[in-house]
Motif scaffolding. Structure first.
Motif, PDB file in Angstrom:
ATOM      1  N   LEU A  13       0.830  -1.202   0.000  1.00 14.33           N
ATOM      2  CA  LEU A  13       0.000   0.000   0.000  1.00 14.33           C
ATOM      3  C   LEU A  13       0.867   1.255   0.000  1.00 14.33           C
ATOM      4  CD1 LEU A  13      -2.993  -0.759   2.403  1.00 14.33           C
ATOM      5  CD2 LEU A  13      -3.070  -0.367  -0.059  1.00 14.33           C
ATOM      6  N   GLU A  14       1.967   1.219   0.730  1.00  6.26           N
ATOM      7  CA  GLU A  14       2.878   2.361   0.742  1.00  6.26           C
ATOM      8  C   GLU A  14       3.475   2.592  -0.646  1.00  6.26           C
ATOM      9  OE1 GLU A  14       5.688   1.480   3.797  1.00  6.26           O
ATOM     10  OE2 GLU A  14       4.330   2.070   5.421  1.00  6.26           O
ATOM     11  N   LYS A  15       3.818   1.506  -1.323  1.00  6.18           N
ATOM     12  CA  LYS A  15       4.347   1.622  -2.682  1.00  6.18           C
ATOM     13  C   LYS A  15       3.285   2.182  -3.632  1.00  6.18           C
ATOM     14  CE  LYS A  15       7.672  -2.193  -2.310  1.00  6.18           C
ATOM     15  NZ  LYS A  15       8.029  -3.553  -2.811  1.00  6.18           N
ATOM     16  N   PHE A  16       2.061   1.701  -3.483  1.00  8.80           N
ATOM     17  CA  PHE A  16       0.974   2.163  -4.347  1.00  8.80           C
ATOM     18  C   PHE A  16       0.673   3.631  -4.077  1.00  8.80           C
ATOM     19  CE2 PHE A  16      -3.543   2.577  -5.544  1.00  8.80           C
ATOM     20  CZ  PHE A  16      -3.446   2.168  -6.866  1.00  8.80           C
ATOM     21  N   SER A  17       0.726   4.025  -2.801  1.00  8.83           N
ATOM     22  CA  SER A  17       0.497   5.418  -2.431  1.00  8.83           C
ATOM     23  C   SER A  17       1.546   6.322  -3.059  1.00  8.83           C
ATOM     24  CB  SER A  17       0.527   5.562  -0.901  1.00  8.83           C
ATOM     25  OG  SER A  17       0.309   6.895  -0.516  1.00  8.83           O
ATOM     26  N   THR A  18       2.789   5.869  -3.042  1.00  8.13           N
ATOM     27  CA  THR A  18       3.872   6.629  -3.675  1.00  8.13           C
ATOM     28  C   THR A  18       3.646   6.745  -5.182  1.00  8.13           C
ATOM     29  OG1 THR A  18       5.438   5.897  -1.985  1.00  8.13           O
ATOM     30  CG2 THR A  18       6.360   6.753  -4.050  1.00  8.13           C
ATOM     31  N   LEU A  19       3.210   5.654  -5.799  1.00  6.20           N
ATOM     32  CA  LEU A  19       2.929   5.653  -7.234  1.00  6.20           C
ATOM     33  C   LEU A  19       1.833   6.658  -7.570  1.00  6.20           C
ATOM     34  CD1 LEU A  19       3.231   4.483 -10.096  1.00  6.20           C
ATOM     35  CD2 LEU A  19       1.601   2.689  -9.433  1.00  6.20           C
ATOM     36  N   MET A  20       0.775   6.700  -6.749  1.00  4.10           N
ATOM     37  CA  MET A  20      -0.313   7.635  -6.992  1.00  4.10           C
ATOM     38  C   MET A  20       0.175   9.073  -6.916  1.00  4.10           C
ATOM     39  SD  MET A  20      -3.202   6.106  -7.691  1.00  4.10           S
ATOM     40  CE  MET A  20      -2.136   5.093  -8.713  1.00  4.10           C
ATOM     41  N   LEU A  21       1.061   9.364  -5.950  1.00  3.19           N
ATOM     42  CA  LEU A  21       1.609  10.712  -5.828  1.00  3.19           C
ATOM     43  C   LEU A  21       2.436  11.074  -7.060  1.00  3.19           C
ATOM     44  CD1 LEU A  21       2.102  13.285  -4.231  1.00  3.19           C
ATOM     45  CD2 LEU A  21       3.994  12.135  -3.059  1.00  3.19           C
ATOM     46  N   VAL A  22       3.219  10.130  -7.551  1.00  9.02           N
ATOM     47  CA  VAL A  22       4.016  10.364  -8.760  1.00  9.02           C
ATOM     48  C   VAL A  22       3.104  10.680  -9.941  1.00  9.02           C
ATOM     49  CG1 VAL A  22       5.536   9.281 -10.460  1.00  9.02           C
ATOM     50  CG2 VAL A  22       5.981   8.972  -8.011  1.00  9.02           C
ATOM     51  N   ILE A  23       2.006   9.927 -10.073  1.00 11.05           N
ATOM     52  CA  ILE A  23       1.073  10.159 -11.181  1.00 11.05           C
ATOM     53  C   ILE A  23       0.441  11.540 -11.068  1.00 11.05           C
ATOM     54  CG2 ILE A  23      -1.130   9.412 -12.168  1.00 11.05           C
ATOM     55  CD1 ILE A  23      -0.324   6.540 -11.433  1.00 11.05           C
ATOM     56  N   ILE A  24       0.089  11.949  -9.843  1.00  8.78           N
ATOM     57  CA  ILE A  24      -0.480  13.278  -9.627  1.00  8.78           C
ATOM     58  C   ILE A  24       0.514  14.357 -10.059  1.00  8.78           C
ATOM     59  CG2 ILE A  24      -1.197  14.938  -7.850  1.00  8.78           C
ATOM     60  CD1 ILE A  24      -2.347  12.522  -6.293  1.00  8.78           C
ATOM     61  N   LEU A  25       1.783  14.172  -9.701  1.00  5.62           N
ATOM     62  CA  LEU A  25       2.818  15.145 -10.060  1.00  5.62           C
ATOM     63  C   LEU A  25       3.076  15.177 -11.562  1.00  5.62           C
ATOM     64  CD1 LEU A  25       5.311  14.443  -7.136  1.00  5.62           C
ATOM     65  CD2 LEU A  25       4.071  16.589  -7.515  1.00  5.62           C
ATOM     66  N   VAL A  26       3.102  14.003 -12.187  1.00  5.83           N
ATOM     67  CA  VAL A  26       3.388  13.911 -13.623  1.00  5.83           C
ATOM     68  C   VAL A  26       2.290  14.570 -14.443  1.00  5.83           C
ATOM     69  CG1 VAL A  26       3.549  12.274 -15.551  1.00  5.83           C
ATOM     70  CG2 VAL A  26       4.876  11.881 -13.460  1.00  5.83           C
ATOM     71  N   GLU A  27       1.059  14.539 -13.948  1.00  3.87           N
ATOM     72  CA  GLU A  27      -0.055  15.132 -14.700  1.00  3.87           C
ATOM     73  C   GLU A  27       0.146  16.629 -14.924  1.00  3.87           C
ATOM     74  OE1 GLU A  27      -4.918  15.060 -14.428  1.00  3.87           O
ATOM     75  OE2 GLU A  27      -3.778  15.751 -12.677  1.00  3.87           O
TER      76      GLU A  27
END
Length: 286
Positions: A13-27
Motif C-alpha cells: 500500500l505504501e508503494k501504491f500510495s507513492t505511485l499515486m503521488l508520482v502520477i499526480i505530479l506527472v499530470e
C-alpha cells in the motif's frame, strides 16, 4: 492473526500510495506541455492543503485511530481471523460504511464543514484527491468502530480505510471518459465528476468509494450527462490553505452568534432537514 499478510499489505500500500503521488505530479507538466486547461493556483492550493493533511495524518491521526479502534476492539468478544478472505470482506464492509459516512458528511452541517474542503476546488484534476480537511482523519474513523466491534482487527480496519481512500485518487480526472459496463458496479472518473458537480441534477449524487452499487441501491446514482461545473455554487474565492480549511467553520460561528435559542444553535451545527452541501451550493447566501 496471520503475521505475514498485514506487513505485506502495508508495504505494498505504501508503494501504491507513492505511485499515486508520482502520477499526480506527472499530470501537471503533461497538462502544461499539452496546453490543457488547468487552474494552477488551485493545484498549488491542493498541494498546500494535502501536505499539511499528510503531516497531521502520519504524525497524529494514525496513532489516534489505532488507539481508538484498539480500545473499542477490547469491548468485543468477537475475533475475526486475518486472512485474504476476511481482508476482502473488511474492504467491502468499509466501502459500505464509507457510503453512509459520505452521505452524513453532505447532510449534516458539522461534518460538511470539513468535507466541503474537498469540494471547494473549481478545477478538477488528480491533485484534488489531495485536498482533504486537516481535521478529517480525526473524525472519520469513528464511523468504522462497528467493524472492530464485529471482530475485525484494528489494523485490518485501518488498512481497509487506506484502500478505500487510495482507490479514489485516480477517479479525480477529466481525462478519462465513460467506462461502459464498469459504471454498472464500480465508481469511475465519470461518476465522480458528477459527485463534484454543482449542476442541480448532480448535487448529492454518487457517494460511493470503490463500488457504485450502494448508490444504485439507495437512489443516489447519477450518470454524467452534461458538462460538469465544479466547486461550490457560492465559491470561497481563495487559494489560501488555511482559509480553505476554516471558511465553513466561520460560517457556522456566524450563524451561532445570530441564533436566538438552543434549538437554532443546534440547527447551525447539526442541521439536517436539507443537505447543507445543497444549501451552500444552490444558494448565493452564506
Amino acid at each position: 492473526m496471520n503475521s505475514d499478510i498485514l506487513p505485506w499489505l502495508t508495504q505494498h500500500l505504501e508503494k501504491f500510495s507513492t505511485l499515486m503521488l508520482v502520477i499526480i505530479l506527472v499530470e501537471i507538466p503533461i497538462d502544461f506541455v499539452a496546453f490543457q486547461q488547468r487552474e494552477y493556483k488551485e493545484t498549488a492550493a491542493n498541494f498546500g492543503v494535502g501536505i499539511v493533511h499528510e503531516i497531521l495524518s502520519r504524525a497524529i491521526a494514525i496513532v489516534l485511530i489505532l488507539s481508538g479502534l484498539s480500545f473499542f476492539s477490547t469491548l468485543s468478544p468477537l475475533r475475526i481471523p486475518v486472512n485474504i478472505g476476511t481482508i476482502l470482506l473488511a474492504i467491502l464492509i468499509a466501502d459500505f460504511i464509507y457510503y453512509w459516512n459520505h452521505v452524513t458528511e453532505h447532510r449534516i452541517r458539522f461534518f460538511w464543514a470539513y468535507h466541503s474542503v474537498h469540494h471547494s476546488s473549481t478545477d478538477f484534476n488528480l491533485s484534488v484527491a489531495l485536498r482533504l480537511s486537516w481535521i478529517e482523519d480525526f473524525i472519520l474513523w469513528i464511523f468504522y468502530i462497528p467493524m472492530v466491534l464485529m471482530g475485525f482487527h484494528p489494523l485490518v480496519v485501518l488498512l481497509s480505510l487506506e484502500i478505500v481512500g487510495l482507490y479514489q485518487v485516480w477517479i479525480h480526472t477529466q481525462k478519462i471518459g465513460h467506462l461502459g459496463i464498469l459504471e454498472e458496479f464500480l465508481n469511475t472518473p465519470s461518476l465522480h465528476r458528477v459527485h463534484h458537480g454543482t449542476n442541480p441534477q448532480y448535487i448529492d449524487k454518487n457517494y460511493g468509494a470503490i463500488l457504485c452499487i450502494w448508490d444504485k441501491l439507495f437512489g443516489t446514482y447519477q450518470p454524467e450527462q452534461e458538462k460538469v461545473i465544479y466547486g461550490l455554487t457560492k465559491n470561497i474565492g481563495t487559494q489560501n490553505p488555511i482559509k480553505i480549511n476554516i471558511v465553513e467553520y466561520l460560517r457556522i460561528w456566524s450563524d451561532i452568534k445570530q441564533s436566538r435559542n438552543l434549538r437554532e444553535v443546534s440547527n447551525s451545527l447539526f442541521g439536517s432537514s436539507i443537505s447543507k452541501s445543497r444549501q451552500a451550493r444552490l444558494s448565493n447566501i452564506d
